[in-house]
Design a protein around this motif. Structure first.
Motif, short mmCIF file in Angstrom:
data_model
loop_
_atom_site.label_atom_id
_atom_site.label_comp_id
_atom_site.label_asym_id
_atom_site.label_seq_id
_atom_site.Cartn_x
_atom_site.Cartn_y
_atom_site.Cartn_z
N UNK A 359 -17.63 14.88 24.92
CA UNK A 359 -17.22 13.49 25.14
C UNK A 359 -17.98 12.89 26.33
N UNK A 360 -18.09 13.65 27.41
CA UNK A 360 -18.79 13.14 28.58
C UNK A 360 -20.27 12.92 28.29
N UNK A 361 -20.87 13.88 27.57
CA UNK A 361 -22.28 13.73 27.20
C UNK A 361 -22.47 12.49 26.35
N UNK A 362 -21.60 12.29 25.37
CA UNK A 362 -21.78 11.16 24.45
C UNK A 362 -21.58 9.82 25.14
N UNK A 363 -20.84 9.81 26.25
CA UNK A 363 -20.64 8.58 27.01
C UNK A 363 -21.65 8.44 28.15
N UNK A 425 -27.40 11.22 37.18
CA UNK A 425 -26.81 10.11 36.42
C UNK A 425 -27.82 9.54 35.42
N UNK A 426 -29.08 9.44 35.84
CA UNK A 426 -30.10 8.90 34.95
C UNK A 426 -30.31 9.82 33.75
N UNK A 427 -30.36 11.14 33.99
CA UNK A 427 -30.54 12.08 32.88
C UNK A 427 -29.34 12.05 31.95
N UNK A 428 -28.15 11.95 32.53
CA UNK A 428 -26.94 11.89 31.70
C UNK A 428 -26.93 10.63 30.84
N UNK A 429 -27.34 9.52 31.42
CA UNK A 429 -27.40 8.26 30.66
C UNK A 429 -28.39 8.36 29.52
N UNK A 430 -29.55 8.93 29.79
CA UNK A 430 -30.58 9.06 28.75
C UNK A 430 -30.13 10.02 27.64
N UNK A 431 -29.50 11.13 28.03
CA UNK A 431 -29.01 12.06 27.01
C UNK A 431 -27.91 11.42 26.19
N UNK A 432 -27.03 10.67 26.83
CA UNK A 432 -25.97 9.99 26.09
C UNK A 432 -26.52 9.02 25.06
N UNK A 433 -27.55 8.27 25.43
CA UNK A 433 -28.16 7.34 24.48
C UNK A 433 -28.77 8.09 23.30
N UNK A 434 -29.45 9.19 23.59
CA UNK A 434 -30.07 9.98 22.52
C UNK A 434 -29.03 10.59 21.60
N UNK A 435 -27.94 11.06 22.16
CA UNK A 435 -26.88 11.66 21.35
C UNK A 435 -26.20 10.61 20.49
N UNK A 436 -26.00 9.42 21.03
CA UNK A 436 -25.41 8.35 20.21
C UNK A 436 -26.33 7.98 19.05
N UNK A 437 -27.63 8.06 19.28
CA UNK A 437 -28.57 7.82 18.18
C UNK A 437 -28.50 8.93 17.14
N UNK A 438 -28.17 10.14 17.56
CA UNK A 438 -28.09 11.28 16.63
C UNK A 438 -26.98 11.10 15.61
N UNK A 439 -25.87 10.44 16.01
CA UNK A 439 -24.78 10.26 15.07
C UNK A 439 -24.85 8.91 14.34
#
Length: 459
Positions: A359-363, A425-439
């Motif tokens: 959940x934290x990753x996706x956000x 925070x920047x890496x988390x934000x970028x990973x979250x965006x990529x994960x949201x694109x995955x779904x």
């Protein structure tokens, strides 16, 4: 294809603990949204638990699901022991032991569906081994297991020698000790789940997060030749509507500056001692950061019969007065997805249960890792040292210690104040965006979900 969907019955069987109930309810909703007939089969108490704590979906989303109650014998529901020598929620063991008695009731449901369906697909939690066995015994049954923990954690438990250990070491990762992760009683439940008659596995992860580990995971002897569908995150990644009245903490968050609040929660089944509560409170005060802290007793086996225990009396004197305007305490169930999605939330101090991690990753929110048991010590390493979207607050090797306020303050400032925190925070934000694109449509997780649906609705 639509006629094929109508001829397939899906039965989802969760293990009766919050992180498992939640993930499989999310999966049930997603499958139902594709026009499939889905039965969510669990004891009455745990159906209520899953439904009452559902977040991030429109209120009407469960209307197409069939909730099937599995009778369970009475069981004791003791209080958690925050001063136990290990942090695993052993107070839930009486529930876990009695849960096996739902098997004949599940078998009855499966046989009735088998007679009326072209195919009965059973998706059971990895820990519910008897469900896969019952499904495999049907002439038209097809069993799949669902993993509520990341595949990389299973590899980490294999030790440092061999292919898995070499891969882990090649990433510069050190596997935490398995000691104290689970009790011997729970280890027996896990042991019964080996070599199940499953047609494949569904996992709440995605290749962006664990792609380096998935192929190796499927090379385990009992998984060779089986299908793997990495379909996570299963939780909603865009929060547009609540399922009930708005929680007051969200109104409080509305009044805070963007990216300024630390969210603290150690999950539904974890407890910390009175002394550790005091040290965490002092560390929060000294960090001078805004925060939302979920301070509640861990779930008992029956959350309906037992009320919440107020732990605010464990806080230092005048703590509530000192945090006025800067922090807020939640003494009951918290809307975690909505908190993590809120623009004011900057980071998440967590026990690192996989549900909270994903959940934290996706956000797109970084984590301050404080692992308690099970897969959580590995998850903390995965987040901090592999994905680099967090820091470890309390290392697993120090699990027996009371972490002092000064170290807690330092970890908080590392993410919330210092330059290193901005990078995280920047890496988390970028990973979250990529994960949201995955779904999203066309993403890797969405593609694997559709592949699973096409597979189970084949002629």
């Amino acid at each position: 294809m639509e006629s094929s969907k109508a001829d397939v019955s899906i039965v989802v069987v969760p293990f009766p603990a919050q992180g498992h109930l939640n993930q499989l309810l999310h999966l049930s909703i997603m499958l139902s949204s594709h026009g499939l007939t889905v039965y969510y089969a669990a004891p009455r108490t745990h159906i209520h638990q899953a439904r009452s704590r559902l977040q991030g979906w429109p209120a009407s989303v469960t209307s197409t699901l069939h909730f099937h109650e599995l009778p369970i014998p009475p069981y004791t529901s003791p209080a958690p022991n925050p001063n136990s020598s290990i942090f695993f929620p052993s107070h839930l063991q009486p529930l876990f032991e009695e849960f096996k008695h739902v098997r004949p009731h599940l078998a009855s449901l499966l046989h009735s569906l088998s007679a009326a369906s072209h195919r009965v697909v059973v998706i059971s939690d990895f820990l519910v081994s008897f469900a896969a066995t019952e499904a495999a015994a049907l002439p038209n049954g097809e069993p799949y297991t669902f993993r509520c923990t990341p595949p990389s954690s299973a590899l980490g438990w294999e030790g440092e020698d061999g292919p898995a250990g070499n891969i882990i070491k090649s990433f510069g990762l050190k596997t935490p000790s398995k000691e104290d992760c689970i009790t011997e009683e729970f280890r027996a439940i896990v042991g019964r789940s080996k070599s199940m008659p499953e047609s494949g596995l569904l996992i709440n992860t995605c290749r962006l997060i664990e792609g380096d580990f998935l192929d190796l995971f499927m090379q385990q002897p009992d998984l060779i030749g089986k299908k793997l569908f990495a379909i996570g995150p299963l939780n909603p990644t865009v929060i547009t509507e609540t399922t009930g009245p708005r929680h007051p903490c969200l109104d409080w968050l509305d009044r805070q500056p963007p990216c300024s609040v630390l969210y603290i929660s150690f999950g539904s089944n974890s407890s910390i001692s009175d002394e550790q509560i005091e040290q965490l409170a002092i560390g929060l005060l000294n960090s001078d950061q805004r925060f939302v802290w979920v301070l509640r007793e861990a779930d008992r086996g029956d959350i309906i019969a037992e009320g919440e225990k107020d732990l605010q009396n464990k806080l230092p004197p005048d703590f509530i007065e000192k945090i006025e305007g800067k922090g807020t305490i939640i003494g009951d169930w918290a809307p975690q997805l909505e908190i993590l999605a809120h623009k004011a939330t900057a980071a998440f101090m967590s026990h690192c249960g996989w549900n909270s991690c994903i959940e934290s990753i996706s956000m797109g929110k970084p984590m301050l890792a404080w692992p308690m048991h099970s897969d959580q010590p590995w998850n903390a390493v995965l987040l901090s040292d592999y994905l680099k979207v967090g820091v470890i607050v309390r290392d697993w090797s120090r699990r027996k210690e009371i972490l002092p306020a000064a170290e807690i303050e330092k970890a908080i400032k590392e993410v919330m104040v210092y330059n290193k925190g901005e990078e995280i925070k920047q890496r988390a934000s970028e990973l979250g965006e990529a994960v949201r694109q995955a779904v999203a449509d066309g993403g890797t997780s969405n593609t694997e979900l559709l592949a699973f649906i096409n597979h189970i609705t084949r002629s």
